[in-house]
Scaffold this motif. Sequence first.
Motif, PDB file in Angstrom:
ATOM      1  N   MET A   1      10.003 -15.529  -1.861  1.00 41.36           N
ATOM      2  CA  MET A   1      10.270 -14.091  -1.991  1.00 41.36           C
ATOM      3  C   MET A   1      11.438 -13.826  -2.940  1.00 41.36           C
ATOM      4  N   TRP A   2      12.439 -14.694  -2.934  1.00 44.60           N
ATOM      5  CA  TRP A   2      13.584 -14.475  -3.810  1.00 44.60           C
ATOM      6  C   TRP A   2      13.213 -14.561  -5.289  1.00 44.60           C
ATOM      7  N   PRO A   3      12.424 -15.564  -5.697  1.00 46.45           N
ATOM      8  CA  PRO A   3      12.001 -15.569  -7.111  1.00 46.45           C
ATOM      9  C   PRO A   3      11.218 -14.318  -7.494  1.00 46.45           C
ATOM     10  N   ILE A   4      10.360 -13.838  -6.601  1.00 49.98           N
ATOM     11  CA  ILE A   4       9.587 -12.625  -6.901  1.00 49.98           C
ATOM     12  C   ILE A   4      10.521 -11.429  -7.037  1.00 49.98           C
ATOM     13  N   LEU A   5      11.533 -11.368  -6.198  1.00 49.89           N
ATOM     14  CA  LEU A   5      12.509 -10.291  -6.303  1.00 49.89           C
ATOM     15  C   LEU A   5      13.222 -10.346  -7.652  1.00 49.89           C
ATOM     16  N   PHE A   6      13.533 -11.554  -8.106  1.00 50.40           N
ATOM     17  CA  PHE A   6      14.176 -11.723  -9.418  1.00 50.40           C
ATOM     18  C   PHE A   6      13.249 -11.242 -10.531  1.00 50.40           C
ATOM     19  N   TRP A   7      11.967 -11.617 -10.462  1.00 49.42           N
ATOM     20  CA  TRP A   7      11.003 -11.141 -11.474  1.00 49.42           C
ATOM     21  C   TRP A   7      10.899  -9.622 -11.442  1.00 49.42           C
ATOM     22  N   SER A   8      10.940  -9.046 -10.250  1.00 52.18           N
ATOM     23  CA  SER A   8      10.815  -7.589 -10.144  1.00 52.18           C
ATOM     24  C   SER A   8      12.011  -6.875 -10.791  1.00 52.18           C
ATOM     25  N   ILE A   9      13.197  -7.435 -10.625  1.00 49.89           N
ATOM     26  CA  ILE A   9      14.386  -6.831 -11.245  1.00 49.89           C
ATOM     27  C   ILE A   9      14.279  -6.882 -12.765  1.00 49.89           C
ATOM     28  N   LEU A  10      13.849  -8.036 -13.287  1.00 48.70           N
ATOM     29  CA  LEU A  10      13.666  -8.158 -14.732  1.00 48.70           C
ATOM     30  C   LEU A  10      12.599  -7.185 -15.230  1.00 48.70           C
ATOM     31  N   THR A  11      11.514  -7.060 -14.473  1.00 45.58           N
ATOM     32  CA  THR A  11      10.418  -6.168 -14.864  1.00 45.58           C
ATOM     33  C   THR A  11      10.889  -4.727 -14.948  1.00 45.58           C
ATOM     34  N   ILE A  12      11.561  -4.273 -13.912  1.00 40.12           N
ATOM     35  CA  ILE A  12      12.043  -2.883 -13.895  1.00 40.12           C
ATOM     36  C   ILE A  12      13.056  -2.658 -15.004  1.00 40.12           C
TER      37      ILE A  12
ATOM     38  N   ALA B   1       5.133 -13.444 -11.308  1.00 42.33           N
ATOM     39  CA  ALA B   1       5.183 -12.817  -9.983  1.00 42.33           C
ATOM     40  C   ALA B   1       3.937 -13.166  -9.177  1.00 42.33           C
ATOM     41  N   MET B   2       2.781 -13.106  -9.835  1.00 37.68           N
ATOM     42  CA  MET B   2       1.540 -13.400  -9.131  1.00 37.68           C
ATOM     43  C   MET B   2       1.472 -14.861  -8.693  1.00 37.68           C
ATOM     44  N   LEU B   3       1.865 -15.762  -9.587  1.00 40.46           N
ATOM     45  CA  LEU B   3       1.832 -17.185  -9.245  1.00 40.46           C
ATOM     46  C   LEU B   3       2.886 -17.534  -8.203  1.00 40.46           C
ATOM     47  N   SER B   4       4.042 -16.864  -8.272  1.00 42.98           N
ATOM     48  CA  SER B   4       5.069 -17.096  -7.248  1.00 42.98           C
ATOM     49  C   SER B   4       4.571 -16.633  -5.885  1.00 42.98           C
ATOM     50  N   GLY B   5       3.856 -15.513  -5.858  1.00 41.20           N
ATOM     51  CA  GLY B   5       3.279 -15.037  -4.601  1.00 41.20           C
ATOM     52  C   GLY B   5       2.258 -16.013  -4.047  1.00 41.20           C
ATOM     53  N   LEU B   6       1.436 -16.563  -4.939  1.00 36.16           N
ATOM     54  CA  LEU B   6       0.436 -17.546  -4.508  1.00 36.16           C
ATOM     55  C   LEU B   6       1.103 -18.815  -3.995  1.00 36.16           C
TER      56      LEU B   6
ATOM     57  N   GLY C   1       4.099 -19.009  -2.724  1.00 40.37           N
ATOM     58  CA  GLY C   1       4.700 -18.679  -1.435  1.00 40.37           C
ATOM     59  C   GLY C   1       3.671 -18.648  -0.327  1.00 40.37           C
ATOM     60  N   THR C   2       2.470 -18.188  -0.631  1.00 38.06           N
ATOM     61  CA  THR C   2       1.403 -18.161   0.375  1.00 38.06           C
ATOM     62  C   THR C   2       1.021 -19.574   0.795  1.00 38.06           C
ATOM     63  N   VAL C   3       0.836 -20.447  -0.175  1.00 34.22           N
ATOM     64  CA  VAL C   3       0.425 -21.824   0.117  1.00 34.22           C
ATOM     65  C   VAL C   3       1.499 -22.552   0.916  1.00 34.22           C
ATOM     66  N   THR C   4       2.740 -22.457   0.456  1.00 30.40           N
ATOM     67  CA  THR C   4       3.818 -23.154   1.174  1.00 30.40           C
ATOM     68  C   THR C   4       4.031 -22.550   2.561  1.00 30.40           C
ATOM     69  N   GLY C   5       3.852 -21.222   2.676  1.00 26.49           N
ATOM     70  CA  GLY C   5       3.994 -20.578   3.982  1.00 26.49           C
ATOM     71  C   GLY C   5       2.934 -21.041   4.957  1.00 26.49           C
ATOM     72  N   LEU C   6       1.700 -21.176   4.493  1.00 34.96           N
ATOM     73  CA  LEU C   6       0.618 -21.650   5.364  1.00 34.96           C
ATOM     74  C   LEU C   6       0.837 -23.114   5.749  1.00 34.96           C
ATOM     75  N   ILE C   7       1.319 -23.896   4.777  1.00 32.83           N
ATOM     76  CA  ILE C   7       1.598 -25.308   5.093  1.00 32.83           C
ATOM     77  C   ILE C   7       2.640 -25.402   6.204  1.00 32.83           C
TER      78      ILE C   7
ATOM     79  N   CYS D   1       4.270 -12.449   1.187  1.00 31.04           N
ATOM     80  CA  CYS D   1       4.681 -13.021  -0.099  1.00 31.04           C
ATOM     81  C   CYS D   1       3.625 -12.724  -1.162  1.00 31.04           C
ATOM     82  N   THR D   2       2.360 -12.872  -0.778  1.00 27.84           N
ATOM     83  CA  THR D   2       1.274 -12.570  -1.713  1.00 27.84           C
ATOM     84  C   THR D   2       1.286 -11.102  -2.109  1.00 27.84           C
ATOM     85  N   ALA D   3       1.437 -10.222  -1.138  1.00 25.15           N
ATOM     86  CA  ALA D   3       1.431  -8.783  -1.410  1.00 25.15           C
ATOM     87  C   ALA D   3       2.583  -8.389  -2.331  1.00 25.15           C
ATOM     88  N   PHE D   4       3.757  -8.941  -2.077  1.00 23.60           N
ATOM     89  CA  PHE D   4       4.926  -8.630  -2.901  1.00 23.60           C
ATOM     90  C   PHE D   4       4.696  -9.085  -4.338  1.00 23.60           C
TER      91      PHE D   4
END
Length: 206
Positions: A1-12, A106-111, A113-119, A149-152
């Motif tokens: 989630m933290w990397p996605i948050l970083f990408w979101s800040i750069l995007t905005i 962002a999309m790949l980071s979400g994916l 995060g999903t995989v590692t979260g399920l593991i 994580c995926t949704a974010f």
Amino acid sequence: MWPILFWSILTIGIIVERSIYLFGASINKDVFLATMQKCILAGDVAKAVKMCSAANAPLARIVQAGLVKVNRPDEEVQAAMDEAALRELPRLSKNTPYLGLLANLAMLSGLLGTVTGLIMAFGSVSGESIDPSQKARVLAAGISEAMNCTAFGLAVAIIALIGFAILNGKTQHLEDDINEASVMVLNLVVTNRQKVNVAAVGQAAA
């Protein structure tokens, strides 16, 4: 989630910065060209140069570069406008392509995060130390975190792609206006050289 948050800040940040620059660099092309045509046909190129300086936009600066060379051969006028365009056009498209990269990150980071979260979720419930009655709750919590994580990641990717589409369209529109205006002004100068007040142009350039 933290990397996605970083990408979101750069995007905005990129979307805000590019929006301010691109929309601030816009001028009414039709009104501008009508004014340039009126000044050139009247032989008052010095006034046209001053109006370009006041406009403070990429289109106006490119046209101004040609007008201040109006007492030189046609090739030099064209070269001056081309040189100014080489400076201005890269500024229009600066940073916008990064939005496509950030959308993918962002999309790949979400994916990821999903995989590692399920593991981690399935790893937690597979341990013998977990109370069987709590396994369903632990598993549900882990899956929920993974889906969040995926949704974010998808939300950030969507914002980045929408921003890229809008800003890229605006950039293309500005570039088309610059190309059209440059050709039109050059043709006006070439066909109306006898009306140009060379002395006034020299004063304006100085």
